[in-house]
Design an enzyme around this catalytic site. Structure first.
Site, PDB file in Angstrom:
ATOM      1  N   ASN A 211       0.916  -1.329   0.146  1.00  0.00           N
ATOM      2  CA  ASN A 211      -0.114   0.078  -0.143  1.00  0.00           C
ATOM      3  C   ASN A 211       1.009   1.148   0.011  1.00  0.00           C
ATOM      4  O   ASN A 211       1.983   1.216   0.089  1.00  0.00           O
ATOM      5  CB  ASN A 211      -0.907   0.137   1.297  1.00  0.00           C
ATOM      6  N   ASP A 280      -4.491  -6.377   5.359  1.00  0.00           N
ATOM      7  CA  ASP A 280      -5.596  -7.104   5.844  1.00  0.00           C
ATOM      8  C   ASP A 280      -5.650  -8.710   5.218  1.00  0.00           C
ATOM      9  O   ASP A 280      -6.269  -9.501   6.043  1.00  0.00           O
ATOM     10  CB  ASP A 280      -6.850  -6.398   5.742  1.00  0.00           C
ATOM     11  N   LYS A 290       8.365 -16.614 -10.889  1.00  0.00           N
ATOM     12  CA  LYS A 290       7.606 -15.502 -11.297  1.00  0.00           C
ATOM     13  C   LYS A 290       6.621 -16.000 -12.161  1.00  0.00           C
ATOM     14  O   LYS A 290       6.583 -17.142 -13.104  1.00  0.00           O
ATOM     15  CB  LYS A 290       8.562 -14.697 -12.371  1.00  0.00           C
ATOM     16  N   LYS A 338     -13.641   0.964  16.429  1.00  0.00           N
ATOM     17  CA  LYS A 338     -12.259  -0.051  16.427  1.00  0.00           C
ATOM     18  C   LYS A 338     -11.652   0.207  17.784  1.00  0.00           C
ATOM     19  O   LYS A 338     -10.988  -0.641  18.213  1.00  0.00           O
ATOM     20  CB  LYS A 338     -11.594   0.732  15.597  1.00  0.00           C
TER      21      LYS A 338
HETATM   22  O1  C5P Z   1      -8.461  -2.594  11.710  1.00  0.00           O
HETATM   23  P1  C5P Z   1      -7.507  -1.961  10.963  1.00  0.00           P
HETATM   24  O2  C5P Z   1      -6.755  -2.259  10.206  1.00  0.00           O
HETATM   25  O3  C5P Z   1      -8.259  -0.548  10.175  1.00  0.00           O
HETATM   26  O4  C5P Z   1      -6.959  -1.063  12.275  1.00  0.00           O
HETATM   27  C1  C5P Z   1      -5.896  -0.116  12.183  1.00  0.00           C
HETATM   28  C2  C5P Z   1      -5.028  -0.445  13.366  1.00  0.00           C
HETATM   29  O5  C5P Z   1      -4.448  -1.706  13.685  1.00  0.00           O
HETATM   30  C3  C5P Z   1      -3.444   0.390  13.227  1.00  0.00           C
HETATM   31  O6  C5P Z   1      -3.092   0.734  14.403  1.00  0.00           O
HETATM   32  C4  C5P Z   1      -2.795  -0.883  12.610  1.00  0.00           C
HETATM   33  O7  C5P Z   1      -1.176  -0.693  12.724  1.00  0.00           O
HETATM   34  C5  C5P Z   1      -3.246  -1.839  13.233  1.00  0.00           C
HETATM   35  N1  C5P Z   1      -3.342  -3.448  12.703  1.00  0.00           N
HETATM   36  C6  C5P Z   1      -2.409  -4.456  12.862  1.00  0.00           C
HETATM   37  N2  C5P Z   1      -2.578  -5.582  12.302  1.00  0.00           N
HETATM   38  C7  C5P Z   1      -3.187  -5.658  11.030  1.00  0.00           C
HETATM   39  C8  C5P Z   1      -4.076  -4.658  10.827  1.00  0.00           C
HETATM   40  C9  C5P Z   1      -4.226  -3.589  11.503  1.00  0.00           C
HETATM   41  O8  C5P Z   1      -1.656  -4.130  13.913  1.00  0.00           O
HETATM   42  N3  C5P Z   1      -3.121  -6.951  10.467  1.00  0.00           N
END
Ligand code: C5P
Length: 411
Positions: A211, A280, A290, A338
């Site tokens: 990203n 995510d 590749k 959250k």
């Molecule tokens: O639920 P979301 O991903 O939007 O939450 C964002 C927060 O969670 C941020 O603090 C991010 O660093 C953390 N996060 C994490 N591990 C993940 C996804 C998000 O620590 N897999």
């Protein structure tokens, strides 16, 4: 909302003596304690230790010449010490003490000392007979009378092989005196662990999903925590930034590696700040070669990654956890939701489109007392405000015993 806190700012003056090599160690210690250090060297000091060494250790150009002024208003001989909390001259040679006592201003360092608006401390270093000489005694007495703090000297074996009083105090002792004068910083003794940057989830040997996170917000927070005196470990995804001086960088690529690195360090830490834009989802399989181009539709199967922050924050004995939320719609509602779901005492919300990859930010902080918007500004300023907001919450949280362990496991 508190004012943006400033790091403790030191002007480290180095004069010509063999102890100048120890000034490099002192510079490193000051930086590691989160202080902003501007080094000024005399011409003689540069015969003992290279300016490049001090530049690398302090993270900024070393100044030495009264006549090559880099300040915007051409008033370097005054400006360089104007924003400083303290000038420390270490080592201070017999000649420099004489010039200081006489109010001379014949090079950049002596001029800055004469034109200063902050306290001055000197750490004399010289042969014992020079120190014993009545002329030096008179100069030191004059400097004390003028309010200059004299640090040491020590006695012991000297570089010349003789033994006596005149050795410079050890850098650790000078650091202690500086800290007792300026205070240790509100996060002294605390260890802060942060995640920053994007993750990279491999699809094949060269491609992956990532990203636009630049890492700037996380790196700025690492710097702000260090400035406040914390010991900082920064677990970072791939970014093009140098870690703030004095922080421990743990580079990682994928969300799984980031979680493993966090797990390896978290037991020692009092505070965890999850700033990283962690993927995510990741591909269920990484192709070992590749992937070849074809005319067929290619479908990637993705599986969710583990939420690093939620894994830690909902665990008994968790450190004080701070989260971030970047959303492109309904920011505040999602952010507070959250915060509650991940059981966070503090969460910083920012608009995904304007925050990710940008230089500036406009955070909204959410805690049990409600929402606290910060004025838009550079990420380092935002980070300092967030840390200033966090400190009383952390102290209250520690006092309340909300954490189940008093002292992190140091194994
Ligand atoms: O639920 P979301 O991903 O939007 O939450 C964002 C927060 O969670 C941020 O603090 C991010 O660093 C953390 N996060 C994490 N591990 C993940 C996804 C998000 O620590 N897999």
């Amino acid at each position: 909302m508190a004012d943006s806190p400033k790091p403790r700012r030191i002007l480290l003056g180095i004069t010509g003596g063999i102890a100048a090599y120890k000034a490099a160690v002192l510079c490193r210690l000051l930086v590691k304690r989160g202080m902003d250090v501007q080094v000024v060297m005399t011409a003689a000091a540069q015969r003992f230790v290279a300016a490049a060494t001090l530049q690398a250790l302090s993270g900024k150009p070393v100044e030495s010449d009264l006549w090559s002024d880099r300040t915007p208003n051409g008033m370097g001989h005054i400006d360089l010490s104007r924003d400083r909390d303290l000038i420390v001259v270490a080592p201070a040679s017999a000649d420099f003490l004489a010039r200081l006592a006489g109010g001379r201003a014949d090079d950049l360092l002596s001029t800055l000392c004469l034109a200063r608006a902050c306290p001055l401390a000197v750490a004399p270093a010289m042969n014992w007979q020079m120190w014993d000489n009545p002329a030096t005694g008179r100069n030191v007495a004059q400097l004390r009378a003028d309010g200059v703090q004299i640090l040491g000297p020590d006695s012991g074996v000297q570089a010349c092989g003789e033994t006596g009083e005149g050795r410079m105090l050890e850098p650790e002792d000078i650091l202690r005196q500086v800290e007792s004068r300026l205070g240790p910083g509100p996060l002294a003794g605390r260890r802060v662990l942060l995640t920053a940057g994007p993750t990279f989830e491999a699809i094949d040997v060269v491609r992956g999903i990532t990203n636009r996170s630049s890492g700037r917000m996380g790196y700025a927070l690492a710097q702000a925590a260090r400035e406040a005196g914390a010991e900082v470990t920064l677990v970072s995804g791939p970014v093009a930034l140098a870690p703030p001086p004095g922080t421990l960088l743990v580079p990682v690529e994928s969300a799984a590696q980031m979680l493993a690195a966090v797990e390896a360090h978290v037991a020692r830490c009092h505070v965890f700040i999850g700033v990283a834009a962690v993927a995510d989802y990741r591909p269920t399989q990484i192709c070992k070669q590749k992937l070849k181009k074809s005319t067929q539709t290619l479908t990637l199967e993705l599986e969710p990654t583990e939420d690093i922050l939620a894994t830690l924050s909902t665990r008994p004995g968790a450190p004080f956890c701070v989260g971030f939320a970047a959303e492109s719609q309904d920011l505040e509602r999602y952010a507070e939701e959250k915060r509650r779901r991940k059981q966070l005492p503090l969460l910083a919300a920012n608009a995904a489109e304007t925050a990710i990859g940008a230089q500036d930010n406009a955070l909204i902080l959410f805690d049990d007392a409600g929402r606290h918007p910060l004025p838009r500004g550079p990420k380092l300023e935002q980070a300092r405000l967030l840390i200033a907001h966090m400190i009383p919450l952390l102290e209250r949280w520690e006092r309340s015993g909300a954490h189940t362990h008093q002292e992190p496991n140091l194994q």
